[in-house]
Motif scaffolding. Structure first.
Motif, short mmCIF file in Angstrom:
data_model
loop_
_atom_site.label_atom_id
_atom_site.label_comp_id
_atom_site.label_asym_id
_atom_site.label_seq_id
_atom_site.Cartn_x
_atom_site.Cartn_y
_atom_site.Cartn_z
N UNK A 148 0.82 -1.21 0.00
CA UNK A 148 0.00 0.00 0.00
C UNK A 148 0.86 1.26 0.00
N UNK A 149 2.07 1.18 0.56
CA UNK A 149 2.99 2.33 0.48
C UNK A 149 3.39 2.61 -0.95
N UNK A 150 3.69 1.58 -1.69
CA UNK A 150 4.07 1.73 -3.09
C UNK A 150 2.92 2.32 -3.91
N UNK A 151 1.73 1.79 -3.71
CA UNK A 151 0.57 2.31 -4.44
C UNK A 151 0.24 3.74 -4.04
N UNK A 152 0.38 4.06 -2.77
CA UNK A 152 0.13 5.43 -2.31
C UNK A 152 1.12 6.40 -2.94
N UNK A 153 2.38 6.00 -3.02
CA UNK A 153 3.37 6.85 -3.67
C UNK A 153 3.09 7.00 -5.16
N UNK A 154 2.61 5.94 -5.80
CA UNK A 154 2.27 6.02 -7.23
C UNK A 154 1.14 7.03 -7.44
N UNK A 155 0.13 6.95 -6.60
CA UNK A 155 -1.00 7.88 -6.73
C UNK A 155 -0.55 9.30 -6.42
N UNK A 156 0.30 9.46 -5.41
CA UNK A 156 0.80 10.80 -5.08
C UNK A 156 1.65 11.35 -6.22
N UNK A 157 2.42 10.49 -6.86
CA UNK A 157 3.22 10.92 -8.00
C UNK A 157 2.32 11.37 -9.15
N UNK A 158 1.26 10.63 -9.42
CA UNK A 158 0.31 11.03 -10.46
C UNK A 158 -0.35 12.37 -10.12
N UNK A 159 -0.73 12.53 -8.86
CA UNK A 159 -1.34 13.79 -8.41
C UNK A 159 -0.36 14.94 -8.57
N UNK A 160 0.91 14.71 -8.20
CA UNK A 160 1.92 15.76 -8.30
C UNK A 160 2.14 16.16 -9.75
N UNK A 161 2.14 15.18 -10.65
CA UNK A 161 2.30 15.47 -12.07
C UNK A 161 1.13 16.31 -12.57
N UNK A 162 -0.08 16.00 -12.15
CA UNK A 162 -1.25 16.79 -12.54
C UNK A 162 -1.14 18.21 -12.01
N UNK A 163 -0.68 18.33 -10.77
CA UNK A 163 -0.51 19.67 -10.18
C UNK A 163 0.56 20.46 -10.93
N UNK A 164 1.63 19.77 -11.30
CA UNK A 164 2.73 20.39 -12.02
C UNK A 164 2.26 20.90 -13.38
N UNK A 165 1.52 20.09 -14.12
CA UNK A 165 1.05 20.51 -15.44
C UNK A 165 0.00 21.60 -15.37
N UNK A 166 -0.71 21.70 -14.25
CA UNK A 166 -1.73 22.73 -14.10
C UNK A 166 -1.16 24.05 -13.60
N UNK A 167 0.07 24.04 -13.11
CA UNK A 167 0.68 25.26 -12.58
C UNK A 167 0.92 26.26 -13.71
#
Length: 175
Positions: A37-56
């Motif tokens: 679940x740590x790995x999956x949580x980091x994967x989701x957080x990475x996807x979220x961060x990428x979305x935030x980065x592209x929206x900046x």
């Protein structure tokens, strides 16, 4: 039911717990689940961060890239940890189960050898142990990864669309 080839039907909970015990116990299972679940949580957080980065509107490349890389590295390390835990636990389980099987055979009464075909005994030491050695831990790793991905994905959907929890709860109750 008992047949010439062994038991048939559903695998009982006690069988799963016997395998978990051979892997190292509930502690190993908990650490494995944390890594999954740590790995999956980091994967989701990475996807979220990428979305935030592209929206900046005016992103700082160094900041966004550093955090994205750190999340990716963390995800890779957690995925490596879960694979290592699963494989090492599988090797331990194989050794423990083989030892227990050998001990049972050695301490069996002579009458058991008279009534049990030699082929069945050899089958336990060859085919069944090969299945435990080569397939079981890999299958469990795949199942765990799929379960973790499904659970974290549903959790994210429910976080962003809370009403989705109602049909999910109904499906879980029926299933």
């Amino acid at each position: 039911t008992q047949s010439t080839w062994g038991n048939t039907g559903a695998v009982t909970r006690s069988t799963y717990m016997y395998y978990v015990d051979a892997c190292g116990g509930v502690g190993v299972l908990i650490v494995f689940c944390i890594a999954l679940f740590g790995s999956e949580s980091l994967r989701i957080t990475q996807d979220w961060w990428l979305a935030r980065w592209t929206a900046a509107s005016n992103p700082s490349l160094k900041t966004y890239l550093s955090i994205f890389a750190a999340l990716g590295l963390g995800n890779a390390l957690m995925a490596l940890a879960r694979a290592m835990i699963c494989m090492l636990a599988g090797v331990r389980a194989s050794a423990v189960l083989h030892s227990r099987l050998l001990d049972s055979i050695i301490h069996a009464p002579m009458s058991w050898f008279d009534t049990t075909p030699l082929g069945r005994i050899l089958n336990r030491f060859t085919k069944d142990m090969d299945t435990i050695d080569s397939s079981l831990s890999t299958t469990l790793l795949g199942f765990g990864a799929t379960l973790a991905r499904t659970t974290t994905t549903l959790a994210m959907v429910i976080v962003f669309m809370p009403w989705f929890a109602i049909p999910c709860a109904a499906c879980l109750a029926i299933y």
